[in-house]
Every structure is written in C-alpha cells, then in structure tokens.
Design a protein around this motif. Structure first.
Motif, PDB file in Angstrom:
ATOM      1  N   PHE A   1       0.834  -1.202   0.000  1.00  0.00           N
ATOM      2  CA  PHE A   1       0.000   0.000   0.000  1.00  0.00           C
ATOM      3  C   PHE A   1       0.871   1.255   0.000  1.00  0.00           C
ATOM      4  O   PHE A   1       0.637   2.192  -0.759  1.00  0.00           O
ATOM      5  CB  PHE A   1      -0.934  -0.012   1.220  1.00  0.00           C
ATOM      6  N   GLU A   2       1.900   1.258   0.840  1.00  0.00           N
ATOM      7  CA  GLU A   2       2.778   2.431   0.913  1.00  0.00           C
ATOM      8  C   GLU A   2       3.572   2.617  -0.377  1.00  0.00           C
ATOM      9  O   GLU A   2       3.755   3.737  -0.836  1.00  0.00           O
ATOM     10  CB  GLU A   2       3.709   2.326   2.123  1.00  0.00           C
ATOM     11  N   GLN A   3       4.063   1.521  -0.961  1.00  0.00           N
ATOM     12  CA  GLN A   3       4.798   1.625  -2.217  1.00  0.00           C
ATOM     13  C   GLN A   3       3.887   2.166  -3.324  1.00  0.00           C
ATOM     14  O   GLN A   3       4.291   3.017  -4.105  1.00  0.00           O
ATOM     15  CB  GLN A   3       5.366   0.263  -2.634  1.00  0.00           C
ATOM     16  N   GLU A   4       2.661   1.656  -3.386  1.00  0.00           N
ATOM     17  CA  GLU A   4       1.703   2.124  -4.387  1.00  0.00           C
ATOM     18  C   GLU A   4       1.373   3.600  -4.150  1.00  0.00           C
ATOM     19  O   GLU A   4       1.209   4.364  -5.094  1.00  0.00           O
ATOM     20  CB  GLU A   4       0.416   1.286  -4.345  1.00  0.00           C
ATOM     21  N   GLY A   5       1.296   4.008  -2.886  1.00  0.00           N
ATOM     22  CA  GLY A   5       0.988   5.395  -2.540  1.00  0.00           C
ATOM     23  C   GLY A   5       2.091   6.367  -2.921  1.00  0.00           C
ATOM     24  O   GLY A   5       1.847   7.561  -3.102  1.00  0.00           O
ATOM     25  N   LYS A   6       3.298   5.862  -3.069  1.00  0.00           N
ATOM     26  CA  LYS A   6       4.436   6.710  -3.457  1.00  0.00           C
ATOM     27  C   LYS A   6       4.512   6.898  -4.962  1.00  0.00           C
ATOM     28  O   LYS A   6       5.457   7.484  -5.461  1.00  0.00           O
ATOM     29  CB  LYS A   6       5.748   6.089  -2.973  1.00  0.00           C
ATOM     30  N   GLY A   7       3.531   6.366  -5.680  1.00  0.00           N
ATOM     31  CA  GLY A   7       3.539   6.507  -7.128  1.00  0.00           C
ATOM     32  C   GLY A   7       4.255   5.384  -7.837  1.00  0.00           C
ATOM     33  O   GLY A   7       4.414   5.408  -9.048  1.00  0.00           O
ATOM     34  N   GLN A   8       4.700   4.371  -7.106  1.00  0.00           N
ATOM     35  CA  GLN A   8       5.350   3.217  -7.721  1.00  0.00           C
ATOM     36  C   GLN A   8       4.268   2.184  -8.031  1.00  0.00           C
ATOM     37  O   GLN A   8       4.221   1.111  -7.453  1.00  0.00           O
ATOM     38  CB  GLN A   8       6.403   2.635  -6.773  1.00  0.00           C
TER      39      GLN A   8
END
Length: 194
Positions: free
Chosen positions: A63-70
C-alpha cells in the motif's frame, strides 16, 4: 549475507513501532521492504497478543509503495481482486497468483539475460518487452487451463483468422467464471456431507 533457515521475528508494538529481534533494532516498513528484496524471510507478530500479522504488514508495505507513485498493480487488476473477495473462486485466486509470480520470478533471470544480450546492459528499451509478453501469455494459458479443468466443454479460443477482441476475451472469461460457479454450486449441492 548468509540466510538463516528460520525467519527473523519482527514484533509490532502498540505504538506501531516494529522491532527486529534478530538485530535488536527498531525498523521501518521500508526496512522490511528492503529485507524482502534481499530475500530475507521474516514473520511479524503483534507484541501484545502474539498474533501473526505478517500478511497485514506485507499488505501495508505494498500500500505504501503504491501510494508513493510506484504503481505496480494496474487498476483493473485491483478491481478484479476486489471482485473475488467473497466469491466461490476466492479460494483459487491465491494459489493461481502464487504460481504466476513463482513462474515470473523463476524466469526473471532469463528475462534479464535476454534483454542484456539483445539490447545491452541498462534497462528496457521501447518495444523490448517480447520475453515479458511471452511470460504473460504463458500465465494466461495456465489460468485458461485451470478454468478448463472445471469447464471441460468450454469453447476453443478464437482462431488466428478471427482474433478475439479484448471485450470478447473478457466476456468469455465472465461466461466461464459464471459456468464454473454453477458447477461448483452443483458440486456443493451434491456433497453428501451437507
């Protein structure tokens, strides 16, 4: 770094801090993401209850990786995954995804070697995704064969002379899933244990 046979124990405290018992240090989700990338296995336990919360922590990392635009997970994929929750097909999805990612991971080095030979070292040039497209095709074939195990009379794929459109493929997949649902329901109705 030598890998231990036993996974590292991470404890998550009420203040949301994560403690690596292997290194006796506090760690962040980014540290855990790095451990995953390095092939280090770990298990996360709630420090108070002792409950294994590894799944939710790994999901939080994604979730955090996706939230960073990755963005690694396409929107349609996420929607389809959400649709499977509570569906009778839900039990098949984790194993299928596991098999697909295992196949992809196993072939990852082959992809890198092929790209290095074809295009030289340094990334994926435009149009250089032939090997990856082939892997996707193989994964779709595996998924299709899995469905056909449940639907032995499913119609054959479109012939090369009349290729199926994406809409046709999606409609066919929906039809196959609906048919599989009916068969599973009939199997459940015929179960003598009920």
């Amino acid at each position: 770094m030598a890998k231990s046979n036993e996974p590292v124990t991470i404890k998550k405290y009420a203040n949301r801090r994560l403690y690596n018992t292997g290194t006796s240090t506090y760690v962040t989700l980014e540290d855990l993401a790095l451990m995953v990338k390095n092939g280090e296995d770990f298990v996360v336990y709630d420090a108070k209850s002792g409950e294994d919360i590894t799944h939710s922590v790994l999901t939080q990392i994604i979730f955090e990786q996706e939230g960073k635009g990755q963005n690694l997970l396409p929107i349609n994929f996420l929607r389809q995954i959400i649709r499977f929750y509570g569906d009778s097909m839900q039990m098949l999805v984790p194993r299928y995804l596991d098999m697909s990612i295992e196949n992809f991971t196993r072939d990852q080095e082959k992809f890198r070697e092929q790209f290095a030979k074809t295009f030289g070292v340094g990334g994926f040039p435009t149009g250089g995704f032939g090997a990856m497209e082939e892997q996707v095709r193989r994964n779709i074939d595996i998924f299709d064969r899995t469905f056909k195990m449940f639907l032995p009379n499913a119609r054959e794929e479109a012939t090369p002379a009349a290729p199926a459109t994406k809409t046709d493929d999606f409609d066919e997949l929906k039809r196959q899933v609906a048919e599989m649902q009916k068969r599973l329901d009939r199997i459940g109705d015929a179960d003598p244990k009920k």
